[in-house]
Write a protein that holds these residues in place. Structure first.
Motif, PDB file in Angstrom:
ATOM      1  N   LEU A 175      47.958  27.848  35.879  1.00 49.32           N
ATOM      2  CA  LEU A 175      47.502  27.863  37.327  1.00 49.32           C
ATOM      3  C   LEU A 175      46.392  28.884  37.449  1.00 49.32           C
ATOM      4  N   GLU A 176      45.888  28.704  38.560  1.00 51.11           N
ATOM      5  CA  GLU A 176      44.384  29.758  38.896  1.00 51.11           C
ATOM      6  C   GLU A 176      44.237  29.770  40.416  1.00 51.11           C
ATOM      7  N   ILE A 177      43.895  30.647  40.572  1.00 47.92           N
ATOM      8  CA  ILE A 177      43.463  30.982  41.879  1.00 47.92           C
ATOM      9  C   ILE A 177      42.039  31.792  42.041  1.00 47.92           C
ATOM     10  N   ASN A 178      41.217  31.207  43.039  1.00 49.26           N
ATOM     11  CA  ASN A 178      39.963  31.973  43.337  1.00 49.26           C
ATOM     12  C   ASN A 178      39.654  32.363  44.733  1.00 49.26           C
ATOM     13  N   LEU A 179      39.122  33.563  44.890  1.00 45.88           N
ATOM     14  CA  LEU A 179      39.007  34.222  46.252  1.00 45.88           C
ATOM     15  C   LEU A 179      37.506  34.175  46.288  1.00 45.88           C
ATOM     16  N   HIS A 180      36.831  33.552  47.345  1.00 47.31           N
ATOM     17  CA  HIS A 180      35.377  33.292  47.580  1.00 47.31           C
ATOM     18  C   HIS A 180      35.082  34.402  48.974  1.00 47.31           C
ATOM     19  N   GLU A 181      33.991  35.025  48.960  1.00 49.97           N
ATOM     20  CA  GLU A 181      33.208  35.582  49.974  1.00 49.97           C
ATOM     21  C   GLU A 181      33.291  35.074  51.195  1.00 49.97           C
ATOM     22  N   SER A 182      33.168  33.680  51.174  1.00 52.12           N
ATOM     23  CA  SER A 182      32.985  32.702  52.488  1.00 52.12           C
ATOM     24  C   SER A 182      33.000  31.461  51.912  1.00 52.12           C
ATOM     25  N   GLU A 183      33.166  30.596  52.830  1.00 52.86           N
ATOM     26  CA  GLU A 183      33.270  29.050  52.411  1.00 52.86           C
ATOM     27  C   GLU A 183      31.933  28.559  51.867  1.00 52.86           C
ATOM     28  N   THR A 184      30.723  29.312  52.197  1.00 55.97           N
ATOM     29  CA  THR A 184      29.497  28.660  51.609  1.00 55.97           C
ATOM     30  C   THR A 184      29.343  29.231  50.235  1.00 55.97           C
ATOM     31  N   TYR A 185      30.079  30.172  49.860  1.00 54.06           N
ATOM     32  CA  TYR A 185      29.748  30.754  48.418  1.00 54.06           C
ATOM     33  C   TYR A 185      30.599  29.918  47.406  1.00 54.06           C
ATOM     34  N   THR A 186      29.896  29.287  46.330  1.00 57.09           N
ATOM     35  CA  THR A 186      30.803  28.534  45.479  1.00 57.09           C
ATOM     36  C   THR A 186      31.374  29.063  44.327  1.00 57.09           C
ATOM     37  N   LYS A 187      30.478  30.546  44.174  1.00 58.42           N
ATOM     38  CA  LYS A 187      30.990  31.217  42.855  1.00 58.42           C
ATOM     39  C   LYS A 187      32.171  32.124  43.389  1.00 58.42           C
ATOM     40  N   PRO A 188      33.344  32.400  42.826  1.00 58.83           N
ATOM     41  CA  PRO A 188      34.264  33.181  43.315  1.00 58.83           C
ATOM     42  C   PRO A 188      34.230  34.703  43.204  1.00 58.83           C
ATOM     43  N   VAL A 189      34.585  35.292  43.849  1.00 62.07           N
ATOM     44  CA  VAL A 189      34.300  36.852  43.772  1.00 62.07           C
ATOM     45  C   VAL A 189      35.477  37.329  42.854  1.00 62.07           C
ATOM     46  N   ILE A 190      36.752  36.823  43.018  1.00 63.59           N
ATOM     47  CA  ILE A 190      37.802  36.989  42.155  1.00 63.59           C
ATOM     48  C   ILE A 190      38.359  35.819  41.718  1.00 63.59           C
ATOM     49  N   SER A 191      38.964  35.821  40.371  1.00 60.50           N
ATOM     50  CA  SER A 191      39.446  34.638  39.720  1.00 60.50           C
ATOM     51  C   SER A 191      40.464  35.030  38.838  1.00 60.50           C
ATOM     52  N   PHE A 192      41.867  34.703  39.223  1.00 61.86           N
ATOM     53  CA  PHE A 192      42.990  34.948  38.350  1.00 61.86           C
ATOM     54  C   PHE A 192      43.581  33.724  37.866  1.00 61.86           C
ATOM     55  N   ALA A 193      44.651  33.988  36.716  1.00 63.00           N
ATOM     56  CA  ALA A 193      44.939  32.784  36.312  1.00 63.00           C
ATOM     57  C   ALA A 193      46.561  33.407  35.593  1.00 63.00           C
ATOM     58  N   ILE A 194      47.499  31.919  35.576  1.00 60.33           N
ATOM     59  CA  ILE A 194      48.851  32.219  35.094  1.00 60.33           C
ATOM     60  C   ILE A 194      48.736  31.297  34.070  1.00 60.33           C
TER      61      ILE A 194
ATOM     62  N   ASP B 245      39.114  37.225  35.784  1.00 64.11           N
ATOM     63  CA  ASP B 245      39.263  38.580  35.602  1.00 64.11           C
ATOM     64  C   ASP B 245      40.618  39.230  35.175  1.00 64.11           C
ATOM     65  N   TYR B 246      41.704  38.370  35.305  1.00 62.26           N
ATOM     66  CA  TYR B 246      42.892  38.831  34.807  1.00 62.26           C
ATOM     67  C   TYR B 246      43.761  37.592  34.833  1.00 62.26           C
ATOM     68  N   ILE B 247      44.635  37.531  33.572  1.00 65.94           N
ATOM     69  CA  ILE B 247      45.502  36.472  33.066  1.00 65.94           C
ATOM     70  C   ILE B 247      46.528  37.188  32.866  1.00 65.94           C
ATOM     71  N   GLU B 248      47.814  36.460  33.673  1.00 62.98           N
ATOM     72  CA  GLU B 248      49.417  36.658  33.363  1.00 62.98           C
ATOM     73  C   GLU B 248      49.637  35.695  32.403  1.00 62.98           C
ATOM     74  N   VAL B 249      49.872  36.298  31.171  1.00 64.63           N
ATOM     75  CA  VAL B 249      50.525  35.357  30.035  1.00 64.63           C
ATOM     76  C   VAL B 249      51.946  35.485  29.487  1.00 64.63           C
ATOM     77  N   SER B 250      52.673  34.423  29.230  1.00 63.47           N
ATOM     78  CA  SER B 250      53.867  34.480  28.822  1.00 63.47           C
ATOM     79  C   SER B 250      53.965  33.401  27.753  1.00 63.47           C
ATOM     80  N   ALA B 251      54.902  33.804  26.639  1.00 57.71           N
ATOM     81  CA  ALA B 251      54.627  32.967  25.368  1.00 57.71           C
ATOM     82  C   ALA B 251      55.674  31.658  25.874  1.00 57.71           C
TER      83      ALA B 251
END
Length: 401
Positions: A255-274, A296-302
């Motif tokens: 899973l991933e989630i991206n936060l953008h500064e605004s809808e017009t910006y395609t490059k995320p400011v923050i990007s996390f994954a599980i 930027d950060y990944i939550e990992v489980s075996a």
């Protein structure tokens, strides 16, 4: 208090293991399972019994401090910070992909080990009692959903000193089942309830077990993302109070989630994954080798599906209509097992305690916890650990021909 040789026995219960036990014995809540487990082990001689939520809260706080420091570093080629609370993943990282993964592992100890430090160093702050005892006279047992937690507890890095471990013994739900069979107890609900013990910091009002938002593995990605959003001044009231919308990338365990500064910006400011399961971990390694990992950060489980599906959790629990009204009897029994455990875990009330961010408090609740537990900078250093790259030793007798 246990008077046997002045030894004090303490036990810590993980929320995932309690969810599995509650599902196995058809209990209606994790709280009910915890209080019955508390009675069982108190009757066997355990003096104090806690849940692990307070230690997880501290782990999240320390992880945020680590992540924010890395995010603000001057390095041009930023790499993701990888969670290190899963001992199966840590073992794989150290033994198989040391040069790639070990430098990226979070140095914050897991809630199990943080609780070990609190138990052995701050037991005098429990239940309005003064317990004057040295760490080597405290025996600490944890109930965990994973056999690899036994390996974590045995690491040399997880000791108070050379002869004193933070955690002395790890048991699992499957071993609790054996204890119940030995005691000829057919079901947990036949046991009375005993309230859990509490550190006097105001974290669990009325002894109610609380969880954090996010995944069943502890919610690290979810909570750190919220703190990062506050730090970046991107947080809205809606973001902080609702469930985050994680996007499935390759499968339900990626899973991933991206936060953008605004809808017009395609490059995320923050990007996390599980990432859960070794199939996705191997994919992560491939992306790191290609230097194409954007997170930027990944939550990992075996374990696939994470800690709620840990290797020492119960499997093939009989279909429970009370917990699964919408499921059909011909559904996959393993899926039913996981969904039963997941539903019980999700029913836990979420903690209302907030966190620090950028060395300032959103409110003073977490600061009060640190103050009451006497967690100064020197003590907080004990929450950090080290990992090592283990060289592969070639043995001709173990070769595959």
């Amino acid at each position: 208090m246990n008077q046997n040789n002045n030894l004090i026995i303490v036990m810590t219960l993980s929320l995932q293991a309690l969810a599995s036990l509650a599902a196995k014995y058809n209990l209606d809540s994790i709280q009910s399972a915890a209080e019955r487990i508390s009675y069982l082990f108190h009757s066997l001689g355990v003096d104090y019994i806690f849940d692990i939520a307070l230690a997880r809260h501290i782990c999240l706080q320390e992880s945020w401090q680590e992540l924010s420091k890395q995010y603000n570093s001057d390095t041009n080629s930023k790499q993701p910070l990888l969670s290190s609370t899963c001992p199966g993943f840590v073992c794989y990282a150290e033994k198989s992909q040391g040069n790639i993964l070990v430098p990226l592992l979070s140095r914050i100890k897991s809630p199990q080990q943080i609780m070990g430090l609190l138990v052995k160093k701050r037991l005098h702050l429990v239940n309005d009692q003064f317990v004057d005892v040295q760490p080597d006279r405290i025996y600490h047992i944890t109930l965990m959903p994973c056999y690899d937690k036994k390996l974590e507890a045995s690491r040399l890095e997880n000791r108070i000193d050379e002869s004193t471990k933070e955690v002395d013994c790890v048991i699992t739900p499957l071993e609790v089942e054996k204890i119940l069979e030995f005691k000829q107890i057919e079901n947990l609900d036949s046991l009375p309830c005993r309230p859990l013990d509490q550190f006097n910091v105001g974290f669990s009002p009325n002894g109610e077990i609380q969880s954090h938002r996010g995944s069943g593995s502890g919610g690290y990605a979810d909570n750190l993302l919220r703190m990062m959003a506050i730090y970046q001044k991107m947080a809205t009231k809606e973001l902080m109070s609702t469930e985050l919308e994680w996007k499935i990338v390759r499968n339900a365990d990626f899973l991933e989630i991206n936060l953008h500064e605004s809808e017009t910006y395609t490059k995320p400011v923050i990007s996390f994954a599980i990432l859960n399961g070794f199939r996705n971990i191997q994919n992560l390694v491939s992306r790191l080798k290609r230097k194409s990992c954007p997170y930027d950060y990944i939550e990992v489980s075996a374990c696939p599906k994470g800690c709620l599906n840990g290797g020492a959790q119960f499997r093939n629990i009989p279909f429970n209509k009370k917990l699964n009204e919408k499921l059909t009897p011909d559904s996959d029994p393993i899926v039913i097992t996981f969904e039963q455990v997941q539903k019980l875990y999700d029913q836990l009330p979420k903690t209302g305690f907030d966190f620090f961010t950028d060395n300032e408090m959103i409110n003073n609740q977490t600061g009060e916890i640190y103050s009451k537990l006497q967690l100064d900078d020197e003590f907080r250093e004990k929450f950090r650990t080290e990992f090592r790259i283990l060289e592969k030793k070639f043995n001709i007798l173990n070769s595959n021909w």
